[in-house]
Design an enzyme around this catalytic site. Structure first.
Site, PDB file in Angstrom:
ATOM      1  N   TYR A 182     -30.132  14.969 -17.187  1.00  0.00           N
ATOM      2  CA  TYR A 182     -30.885  13.851 -17.766  1.00  0.00           C
ATOM      3  C   TYR A 182     -32.382  14.087 -17.582  1.00  0.00           C
ATOM      4  O   TYR A 182     -33.175  13.916 -18.520  1.00  0.00           O
ATOM      5  CB  TYR A 182     -30.457  12.551 -17.096  1.00  0.00           C
ATOM      6  CG  TYR A 182     -31.121  11.316 -17.643  1.00  0.00           C
ATOM      7  CD1 TYR A 182     -30.711  10.762 -18.852  1.00  0.00           C
ATOM      8  CD2 TYR A 182     -32.149  10.682 -16.954  1.00  0.00           C
ATOM      9  CE1 TYR A 182     -31.314   9.614 -19.365  1.00  0.00           C
ATOM     10  CE2 TYR A 182     -32.755   9.544 -17.446  1.00  0.00           C
ATOM     11  CZ  TYR A 182     -32.337   9.009 -18.650  1.00  0.00           C
ATOM     12  OH  TYR A 182     -32.944   7.876 -19.153  1.00  0.00           O
ATOM     13  N   SER A 241     -38.732   8.897 -20.033  1.00  0.00           N
ATOM     14  CA  SER A 241     -38.300   8.157 -18.846  1.00  0.00           C
ATOM     15  C   SER A 241     -39.178   8.573 -17.693  1.00  0.00           C
ATOM     16  O   SER A 241     -39.879   9.602 -17.765  1.00  0.00           O
ATOM     17  CB  SER A 241     -36.836   8.507 -18.542  1.00  0.00           C
ATOM     18  OG  SER A 241     -36.448   8.081 -17.245  1.00  0.00           O
TER      19      SER A 241
END
Length: 256
Positions: free
Chosen positions: A160, A147
């Site tokens: 995350y 990501s």
């Protein structure tokens, strides 16, 4: 929709998190390019709907329900793919979860452990069994889904970001280790894309889409098909000298 075309005829691809969003777009792209595709997801209902839709289009696909945090299930996922289709040429390890934004000190250990089990250990486990199969064949390509959170820091979701940074680290290290064995490993780092998950985050006021669009140089969110294009390129003969890279597909966000 993408105008890019690839030829994966005679090849077998595995895509996790394939019932919706980036995974489904990538599974569709592989199938449209001639590959036999194993679609993997923990949501059995959504998975079967995705498989049914592709079969109605004449695609040769397989649905496998799997929790990627469970090493045994991941091993069976790869074994079932190979048993059904005979080999494994490409894998997109995309399954992941996104926590609700919260202050760092308010993160529950159970939530943090689950996040790491899916987003980081799940990639480790998938690569392990994919590599064993690909090494027995002498070739293969793996793309892990990191990501933009794997490239920069951010507010509200530190766990995350940590997991996605870990995916990049795994990708670079394993990419180096297996390059001389005929197997290429890379990662794709999506920005904020238009997916059902992102739309749910917006609806619950956990993500401000207007702010997201303003923060991206291209001034729009990405499309799932744009990630699929990147994954297929990384798995294609057009990227044979690309090893251990974390490719940002984020509208320019991480260039700022």
């Amino acid at each position: 929709m993408s105008n890019v075309t690839y030829d994966f005829s005679g090849q077998v691809a595995l895509v996790s998190g394939a019932a919706a969003g980036l995974g489904l777009a990538t599974a569709k792209a592989f199938a449209a390019s001639g590959a036999k595709v194993a679609l993997v997801d923990i949501d059995e209902g959504a998975l079967q709907a995705a498989v049914k839709g592709l079969r109605e289009e004449g695609r040769e696909v397989l649905g496998i329900c799997c929790d990627v945090s469970d090493d045994r299930q991941v091993k069976e996922m790869v074994e079932k793919t190979v048993k059904t289709f005979g080999r494994l040429d490409a894998a997109y390890n995309n399954a992941g979860i996104v926590p609700r934004a919260t202050d760092f000190t308010e993160i529950l250990q159970s939530d943090y452990d689950r996040l790491m089990a899916v987003n980081l250990k799940g990639v480790w486990s998938a690569m392990k069994y994919e590599l064993l199969q690909m090494e027995s064949q002498g070739s293969g390509t793996i793309v892990n889904c990191s990501s933009l959170a794997g490239l920069v820091g951010g507010y509200g979701r530190p766990g995350y970001h940590a997991a996605k940074h870990g995916v990049v680290g795994l990708t670079r290290s394993v990419g180096m280790e297996y390059a001389a064995r005929g197997i290429r490993v890379n990662a794709v780092c999506p920005g904020t894309m238009v997916t059902p998950q992102v739309m749910r985050m917006s609806e619950s006021n956990d993500l401000d889409l207007e702010l997201v669009e303003k923060s991206v140089p291209i001034k729009r969110m990405g499309r799932a098909e744009e990630i699929a294009d990147a994954v297929l390129w990384l798995c294609s003969s057009g990227s044979t000298y690309v090893i251990g890279q974390a490719l940002a597909v984020d509208g320019g966000y991480t260039t700022q």
